[in-house]
Design a protein around this motif. Structure first.
Motif, PDB file in Angstrom:
ATOM      1  N   TYR A   1      -8.475  12.485  -5.747  1.00 21.51           N
ATOM      2  CA  TYR A   1      -7.028  12.417  -5.566  1.00 21.51           C
ATOM      3  C   TYR A   1      -6.420  11.745  -6.786  1.00 21.51           C
ATOM      4  O   TYR A   1      -6.912  10.719  -7.236  1.00 21.51           O
ATOM      5  CB  TYR A   1      -6.686  11.624  -4.301  1.00 21.51           C
ATOM      6  CG  TYR A   1      -7.199  12.275  -3.046  1.00 21.51           C
ATOM      7  CD1 TYR A   1      -6.462  13.265  -2.404  1.00 21.51           C
ATOM      8  CD2 TYR A   1      -8.426  11.922  -2.516  1.00 21.51           C
ATOM      9  CE1 TYR A   1      -6.927  13.881  -1.256  1.00 21.51           C
ATOM     10  CE2 TYR A   1      -8.903  12.543  -1.365  1.00 21.51           C
ATOM     11  CZ  TYR A   1      -8.154  13.516  -0.746  1.00 21.51           C
ATOM     12  OH  TYR A   1      -8.622  14.127   0.386  1.00 21.51           O
ATOM     13  N   VAL A   2      -5.351  12.333  -7.293  1.00 20.29           N
ATOM     14  CA  VAL A   2      -4.654  11.726  -8.425  1.00 20.29           C
ATOM     15  C   VAL A   2      -3.309  11.215  -7.944  1.00 20.29           C
ATOM     16  O   VAL A   2      -2.700  11.794  -7.045  1.00 20.29           O
ATOM     17  CB  VAL A   2      -4.466  12.733  -9.585  1.00 20.29           C
ATOM     18  CG1 VAL A   2      -5.794  13.122 -10.190  1.00 20.29           C
ATOM     19  CG2 VAL A   2      -3.696  13.954  -9.145  1.00 20.29           C
ATOM     20  N   GLY A   3      -2.893  10.143  -8.522  1.00 21.57           N
ATOM     21  CA  GLY A   3      -1.602   9.608  -8.105  1.00 21.57           C
ATOM     22  C   GLY A   3      -1.345   8.252  -8.704  1.00 21.57           C
ATOM     23  O   GLY A   3      -2.140   7.723  -9.468  1.00 21.57           O
ATOM     24  N   SER A   4      -0.222   7.716  -8.317  1.00 21.02           N
ATOM     25  CA  SER A   4       0.170   6.391  -8.735  1.00 21.02           C
ATOM     26  C   SER A   4       0.331   5.579  -7.454  1.00 21.02           C
ATOM     27  O   SER A   4       1.264   5.803  -6.692  1.00 21.02           O
ATOM     28  CB  SER A   4       1.487   6.449  -9.508  1.00 21.02           C
ATOM     29  OG  SER A   4       1.904   5.137  -9.823  1.00 21.02           O
ATOM     30  N   PHE A   5      -0.590   4.689  -7.221  1.00 21.90           N
ATOM     31  CA  PHE A   5      -0.601   3.955  -5.965  1.00 21.90           C
ATOM     32  C   PHE A   5      -0.189   2.494  -6.142  1.00 21.90           C
ATOM     33  O   PHE A   5      -0.600   1.632  -5.395  1.00 21.90           O
ATOM     34  CB  PHE A   5      -1.995   4.053  -5.320  1.00 21.90           C
ATOM     35  CG  PHE A   5      -2.348   5.461  -4.913  1.00 21.90           C
ATOM     36  CD1 PHE A   5      -1.899   5.970  -3.710  1.00 21.90           C
ATOM     37  CD2 PHE A   5      -3.104   6.273  -5.741  1.00 21.90           C
ATOM     38  CE1 PHE A   5      -2.200   7.267  -3.322  1.00 21.90           C
ATOM     39  CE2 PHE A   5      -3.412   7.569  -5.368  1.00 21.90           C
ATOM     40  CZ  PHE A   5      -2.964   8.068  -4.161  1.00 21.90           C
ATOM     41  N   TRP A   6       0.606   2.212  -7.124  1.00 20.07           N
ATOM     42  CA  TRP A   6       1.091   0.849  -7.295  1.00 20.07           C
ATOM     43  C   TRP A   6       2.492   0.744  -6.719  1.00 20.07           C
ATOM     44  O   TRP A   6       3.115   1.738  -6.359  1.00 20.07           O
ATOM     45  CB  TRP A   6       1.008   0.426  -8.759  1.00 20.07           C
ATOM     46  CG  TRP A   6       1.904   1.171  -9.719  1.00 20.07           C
ATOM     47  CD1 TRP A   6       2.289   2.472  -9.657  1.00 20.07           C
ATOM     48  CD2 TRP A   6       2.518   0.646 -10.876  1.00 20.07           C
ATOM     49  NE1 TRP A   6       3.092   2.789 -10.696  1.00 20.07           N
ATOM     50  CE2 TRP A   6       3.258   1.681 -11.482  1.00 20.07           C
ATOM     51  CE3 TRP A   6       2.531  -0.606 -11.478  1.00 20.07           C
ATOM     52  CZ2 TRP A   6       3.990   1.500 -12.645  1.00 20.07           C
ATOM     53  CZ3 TRP A   6       3.247  -0.774 -12.638  1.00 20.07           C
ATOM     54  CH2 TRP A   6       3.973   0.267 -13.210  1.00 20.07           C
ATOM     55  N   ASP A   7       2.986  -0.459  -6.592  1.00 19.57           N
ATOM     56  CA  ASP A   7       4.258  -0.698  -5.914  1.00 19.57           C
ATOM     57  C   ASP A   7       5.478  -0.407  -6.787  1.00 19.57           C
ATOM     58  O   ASP A   7       6.594  -0.291  -6.277  1.00 19.57           O
ATOM     59  CB  ASP A   7       4.337  -2.155  -5.429  1.00 19.57           C
ATOM     60  CG  ASP A   7       3.324  -2.414  -4.321  1.00 19.57           C
ATOM     61  OD1 ASP A   7       2.957  -1.442  -3.634  1.00 19.57           O
ATOM     62  OD2 ASP A   7       2.909  -3.570  -4.157  1.00 19.57           O
TER      63      ASP A   7
ATOM     64  N   LEU B   1       3.443  16.238  -7.775  1.00 18.45           N
ATOM     65  CA  LEU B   1       1.984  16.303  -7.627  1.00 18.45           C
ATOM     66  C   LEU B   1       1.466  15.028  -6.967  1.00 18.45           C
ATOM     67  O   LEU B   1       0.647  15.083  -6.044  1.00 18.45           O
ATOM     68  CB  LEU B   1       1.309  16.490  -8.989  1.00 18.45           C
ATOM     69  CG  LEU B   1      -0.216  16.401  -8.985  1.00 18.45           C
ATOM     70  CD1 LEU B   1      -0.828  17.539  -8.175  1.00 18.45           C
ATOM     71  CD2 LEU B   1      -0.757  16.398 -10.405  1.00 18.45           C
ATOM     72  N   PHE B   2       1.938  13.879  -7.417  1.00 20.26           N
ATOM     73  CA  PHE B   2       1.490  12.606  -6.845  1.00 20.26           C
ATOM     74  C   PHE B   2       1.829  12.513  -5.363  1.00 20.26           C
ATOM     75  O   PHE B   2       1.016  12.065  -4.548  1.00 20.26           O
ATOM     76  CB  PHE B   2       2.100  11.426  -7.597  1.00 20.26           C
ATOM     77  CG  PHE B   2       1.541  11.205  -8.986  1.00 20.26           C
ATOM     78  CD1 PHE B   2       0.469  11.944  -9.473  1.00 20.26           C
ATOM     79  CD2 PHE B   2       2.084  10.239  -9.807  1.00 20.26           C
ATOM     80  CE1 PHE B   2      -0.042  11.733 -10.745  1.00 20.26           C
ATOM     81  CE2 PHE B   2       1.579  10.015 -11.090  1.00 20.26           C
ATOM     82  CZ  PHE B   2       0.519  10.764 -11.558  1.00 20.26           C
ATOM     83  N   ASP B   3       3.034  12.963  -4.990  1.00 24.66           N
ATOM     84  CA  ASP B   3       3.430  12.928  -3.577  1.00 24.66           C
ATOM     85  C   ASP B   3       2.554  13.857  -2.737  1.00 24.66           C
ATOM     86  O   ASP B   3       2.143  13.505  -1.629  1.00 24.66           O
ATOM     87  CB  ASP B   3       4.909  13.310  -3.420  1.00 24.66           C
ATOM     88  CG  ASP B   3       5.854  12.216  -3.926  1.00 24.66           C
ATOM     89  OD1 ASP B   3       5.413  11.050  -4.055  1.00 24.66           O
ATOM     90  OD2 ASP B   3       7.032  12.549  -4.207  1.00 24.66           O
TER      91      ASP B   3
ATOM     92  N   GLY C   1       0.007  12.679   0.242  1.00 25.39           N
ATOM     93  CA  GLY C   1       0.036  13.268   1.586  1.00 25.39           C
ATOM     94  C   GLY C   1      -1.331  13.806   1.993  1.00 25.39           C
ATOM     95  O   GLY C   1      -1.777  13.615   3.135  1.00 25.39           O
ATOM     96  N   ASP C   2      -2.026  14.482   1.062  1.00 30.96           N
ATOM     97  CA  ASP C   2      -3.369  14.997   1.355  1.00 30.96           C
ATOM     98  C   ASP C   2      -4.352  13.871   1.655  1.00 30.96           C
ATOM     99  O   ASP C   2      -5.174  13.969   2.562  1.00 30.96           O
ATOM    100  CB  ASP C   2      -3.898  15.826   0.180  1.00 30.96           C
ATOM    101  CG  ASP C   2      -3.208  17.168   0.030  1.00 30.96           C
ATOM    102  OD1 ASP C   2      -2.436  17.549   0.940  1.00 30.96           O
ATOM    103  OD2 ASP C   2      -3.449  17.834  -1.003  1.00 30.96           O
ATOM    104  N   LEU C   3      -4.254  12.790   0.872  1.00 33.79           N
ATOM    105  CA  LEU C   3      -5.142  11.644   1.077  1.00 33.79           C
ATOM    106  C   LEU C   3      -4.905  11.005   2.442  1.00 33.79           C
ATOM    107  O   LEU C   3      -5.851  10.722   3.182  1.00 33.79           O
ATOM    108  CB  LEU C   3      -4.945  10.607  -0.035  1.00 33.79           C
ATOM    109  CG  LEU C   3      -5.764   9.317   0.098  1.00 33.79           C
ATOM    110  CD1 LEU C   3      -7.252   9.610   0.113  1.00 33.79           C
ATOM    111  CD2 LEU C   3      -5.415   8.358  -1.027  1.00 33.79           C
ATOM    112  N   TYR C   4      -3.663  10.806   2.807  1.00 33.98           N
ATOM    113  CA  TYR C   4      -3.364  10.225   4.114  1.00 33.98           C
ATOM    114  C   TYR C   4      -3.834  11.133   5.253  1.00 33.98           C
ATOM    115  O   TYR C   4      -4.353  10.657   6.263  1.00 33.98           O
ATOM    116  CB  TYR C   4      -1.875   9.916   4.249  1.00 33.98           C
ATOM    117  CG  TYR C   4      -1.406   8.745   3.404  1.00 33.98           C
ATOM    118  CD1 TYR C   4      -2.270   7.720   3.042  1.00 33.98           C
ATOM    119  CD2 TYR C   4      -0.093   8.665   2.953  1.00 33.98           C
ATOM    120  CE1 TYR C   4      -1.837   6.661   2.273  1.00 33.98           C
ATOM    121  CE2 TYR C   4       0.336   7.605   2.176  1.00 33.98           C
ATOM    122  CZ  TYR C   4      -0.536   6.601   1.839  1.00 33.98           C
ATOM    123  OH  TYR C   4      -0.118   5.544   1.072  1.00 33.98           O
TER     124      TYR C   4
END
Length: 170
Positions: free
Chosen positions: A20-26, A37-39, A43-46
């Motif tokens: 999974y690629v994304g930005s998971f910081w606050d 793409l990140f969103d 959603g796929d990860l959750y």
């Protein structure tokens, strides 16, 4: 591609792991080029995390089913070997003959008892373990226990699978 290649060297599984690629910081994104793409990935990860309990339950039930089928095949082979042993003399020679003929015994038991060959224990492991046994000491199959095993495979496990909720698609 390079990330997947590097992971393939570390994670030894027959199937490719999902990354999974994304930005998971606050903090908010500095550039919004990949925001969609990140969103989507988030959603796929959750969704994958939500399915973990169901997947674990299904895996445990599959393992139970596999072990029950293997126990049935194992019992059928043992019963066949016991039935083939002479009652008076020549037991040692007959046992050695049966050990050599184990592959054909698997096929015969499969055909006569309706047990798929894939349910049988590994041939060489079985042969090695049987070589240490006295076939004349094998007990006959307990019909009551076999009936309970059949009931587990035919009714109980399928009813357990029906209790597991289906995947929820949103």
């Amino acid at each position: 591609g390079a990330l997947m290649w590097a992971l393939g060297k570390v994670v030894e599984t027959p199937e490719v792991a999902r990354v999974y690629v994304g930005s998971f910081w606050d903090e908010p994104l500095e550039t919004h080029e990949l925001a969609d793409l990140f969103d989507a990935e988030k959603g796929d990860l959750y969704a994958q995390i939500e399915q973990l309990p169901r997947g674990s339950t299904v895996q445990k039930m599959n393992d139970l089913s596999k072990r029950a089928r293997m126990a049935k095949a194992h019992a059928m082979v043992m019963e066949h070997l016991r039935a083939e042993m002479p009652s008076v003399w020549g037991a040692k020679e007959k046992q050695e003959e049966l050990l050599r003929a184990l592959p054909s015994i698997y096929v015969e038991v499969s055909r006569h008892r309706g047990v798929p060959l894939g349910d049988f224990p590994d041939l060489e492991v079985m042969r090695t373990k049987l070589a240490m046994c006295d076939f004349t000491k094998f007990r006959p199959i307990d019909k009551n226990k076999l009936d309970r095993l059949e009931s587990l495979l035919a009714r109980d496990i399928p009813s357990l699978f029906r209790m597991v909720p289906d995947e929820i698609h949103s």
